[in-house]
Structure formats: C-alpha cells, structure tokens
Design a protein around this motif. Structure first.
Motif, PDB file in Angstrom:
ATOM      1  N   ASP A   4       0.817  -1.207   0.000  1.00  0.00           N
ATOM      2  CA  ASP A   4       0.000   0.000   0.000  1.00  0.00           C
ATOM      3  C   ASP A   4       0.851   1.257   0.000  1.00  0.00           C
ATOM      4  N   GLU A   5       2.152   1.093   0.216  1.00  0.00           N
ATOM      5  CA  GLU A   5       3.042   2.256   0.202  1.00  0.00           C
ATOM      6  C   GLU A   5       4.446   1.823  -0.197  1.00  0.00           C
ATOM      7  N   ILE A   6       5.190   2.801  -0.663  1.00  0.00           N
ATOM      8  CA  ILE A   6       6.592   2.559  -1.002  1.00  0.00           C
ATOM      9  C   ILE A   6       7.426   3.561  -0.223  1.00  0.00           C
ATOM     10  N   SER A   7       8.677   3.206  -0.020  1.00  0.00           N
ATOM     11  CA  SER A   7       9.605   4.105   0.669  1.00  0.00           C
ATOM     12  C   SER A   7      10.895   4.182  -0.121  1.00  0.00           C
ATOM     13  N   PHE A   8      11.502   5.356  -0.104  1.00  0.00           N
ATOM     14  CA  PHE A   8      12.807   5.535  -0.689  1.00  0.00           C
ATOM     15  C   PHE A   8      13.511   6.651   0.065  1.00  0.00           C
ATOM     16  N   ARG A   9      14.820   6.676  -0.054  1.00  0.00           N
ATOM     17  CA  ARG A   9      15.611   7.675   0.659  1.00  0.00           C
ATOM     18  C   ARG A   9      15.992   8.791  -0.292  1.00  0.00           C
ATOM     19  N   MET A  10      16.043   9.998   0.256  1.00  0.00           N
ATOM     20  CA  MET A  10      16.440  11.153  -0.524  1.00  0.00           C
ATOM     21  C   MET A  10      17.362  12.014   0.337  1.00  0.00           C
ATOM     22  N   ALA A  11      18.426  12.490  -0.265  1.00  0.00           N
ATOM     23  CA  ALA A  11      19.352  13.373   0.439  1.00  0.00           C
ATOM     24  C   ALA A  11      18.632  14.658   0.833  1.00  0.00           C
ATOM     25  N   LEU A  12      19.055  15.238   1.939  1.00  0.00           N
ATOM     26  CA  LEU A  12      18.421  16.469   2.430  1.00  0.00           C
ATOM     27  C   LEU A  12      18.401  17.555   1.362  1.00  0.00           C
ATOM     28  N   ILE A  13      19.528  17.752   0.689  1.00  0.00           N
ATOM     29  CA  ILE A  13      19.607  18.814  -0.314  1.00  0.00           C
ATOM     30  C   ILE A  13      18.668  18.524  -1.483  1.00  0.00           C
ATOM     31  N   GLU A  14      18.518  17.248  -1.843  1.00  0.00           N
ATOM     32  CA  GLU A  14      17.594  16.877  -2.919  1.00  0.00           C
ATOM     33  C   GLU A  14      16.152  17.205  -2.528  1.00  0.00           C
ATOM     34  N   GLY A  15      15.791  16.817  -1.323  1.00  0.00           N
ATOM     35  CA  GLY A  15      14.428  17.071  -0.858  1.00  0.00           C
ATOM     36  C   GLY A  15      14.123  18.550  -0.772  1.00  0.00           C
ATOM     37  N   LEU A  16      15.079  19.317  -0.303  1.00  0.00           N
ATOM     38  CA  LEU A  16      14.888  20.768  -0.204  1.00  0.00           C
ATOM     39  C   LEU A  16      14.718  21.383  -1.587  1.00  0.00           C
TER      40      LEU A  16
END
Length: 172
Positions: A4-16
């Motif tokens: 029902d959901e997926i997770s992935f990691r993103m660098a702080l600078i990417e997310g910002l």
C-alpha cells in the motif's frame, strides 16, 4: 510486504530542492491567467494543433481542470517533502542529529500524483531551456540541464517502482 506504500531515501539537499521546485510549479500554475506562458501551454497541450477553433474550444473546456489537477498533484508531493523544509532545527538553527538522508513514504494511491508532478516539472524546465521532444539530446556536462536530468533519474526510479507495484495484486 506492505504494497500500500513505497519508501525511498532522498538526500536532504535533494528534498529541499525538490520542495522548492514544487513550490515554483504551483506559482507558475497560479499565474497561468496573468500572461501567456509557453510552459503552461506545454502542460495543457492542444489535441487539435491543425484546427485552432477546435483547440480553443477544447482548452476552454479542459484547461482549468487540468491545471487544478496539477496543483492538487503538486500539493500531494509537497506534503511528503515537508520534512525537508522544516527538519526541526535546534535553538542555534542547526540540528547535528539530522541524518544525511530522509526516508520518504508514498502511499500507492499517491504514486501517480508524484509521476505527474515530476513530469510537469521536467516539461516546464524543458520549455525554459528550449528542449523539445525531437531534440531531448543535450550535452550531459551542460550545467543548465542538471536539474532536468536529475528529475529524469527520480522519475525513472518511480516509474520502475510503480511498474513493479502494478504486477502485485491489490489483495496481497
């Protein structure tokens, strides 16, 4: 396995940066009626390019709805990125315990909103850079295309995840 959901990691600078791009997308859409913008035209393409009257009639009937959906999609993505914008700073404006990457969880029902939003961002950037579907090739060392290419990477990753989820029955 939770499908029902997926997770992935993103660098702080990417997310910002992605949060900032989504905010800019929302501003571009909000200003759609203020002045002609080729990027908005690219987000709301005319299905009848050889028939201006039919294209205008279609745009009158659908343009606002398309832009409203793009705004709603952008809001879904922006909510998921809120943790990057306000990571919980301490009294001196820094958080030494803040990880280098943050895990983002997307509900299965929100994946399409993410795909449409990343695509819309790429279309706007492509328009600003003068990229058309016919000439998407560019010098990978040209820094002007860095965000454009990064969005393609993120979009490809999400498409692969969405394709994998489509192969899993809903009742698993």
């Amino acid at each position: 396995m939770n499908v029902d959901e997926i997770s992935f990691r993103m660098a702080l600078i990417e997310g910002l940066h992605l949060a900032g791009l989504v905010d800019e997308l929302t501003r571009v859409i909000a200003a759609a009626d203020e002045a002609p913008d080729p990027a908005i035209d690219r987000l709301t393409p005319a299905p009848y390019p050889d028939d201006p009257a039919a294209a205008a009639e279609f745009a009158t009937a659908t343009r606002d709805d398309l832009l409203d959906r793009r705004t709603a999609d952008a809001a879904v993505v922006r909510r998921a990125l809120e943790m990057f914008v306000d990571p919980g700073e301490d009294d001196e404006g820094e958080n030494e315990d803040q990880p280098d990457q943050i895990e983002i969880t997307i509900r299965r029902a929100e994946i399409d909103a993410w795909l449409r939003t990343l695509t819309a961002l790429r279309l706007i950037i492509a328009t600003r850079l003068g990229v058309t579907a016919a000439d998407d090739d560019h010098d990978p060392d040209d820094a002007r295309f860095g965000v454009y290419d990064w969005l393609a990477y993120r979009l490809d990753s999400l498409i692969a995840i969405a394709d994998a989820l489509d192969e899993i029955p809903d009742d698993v």
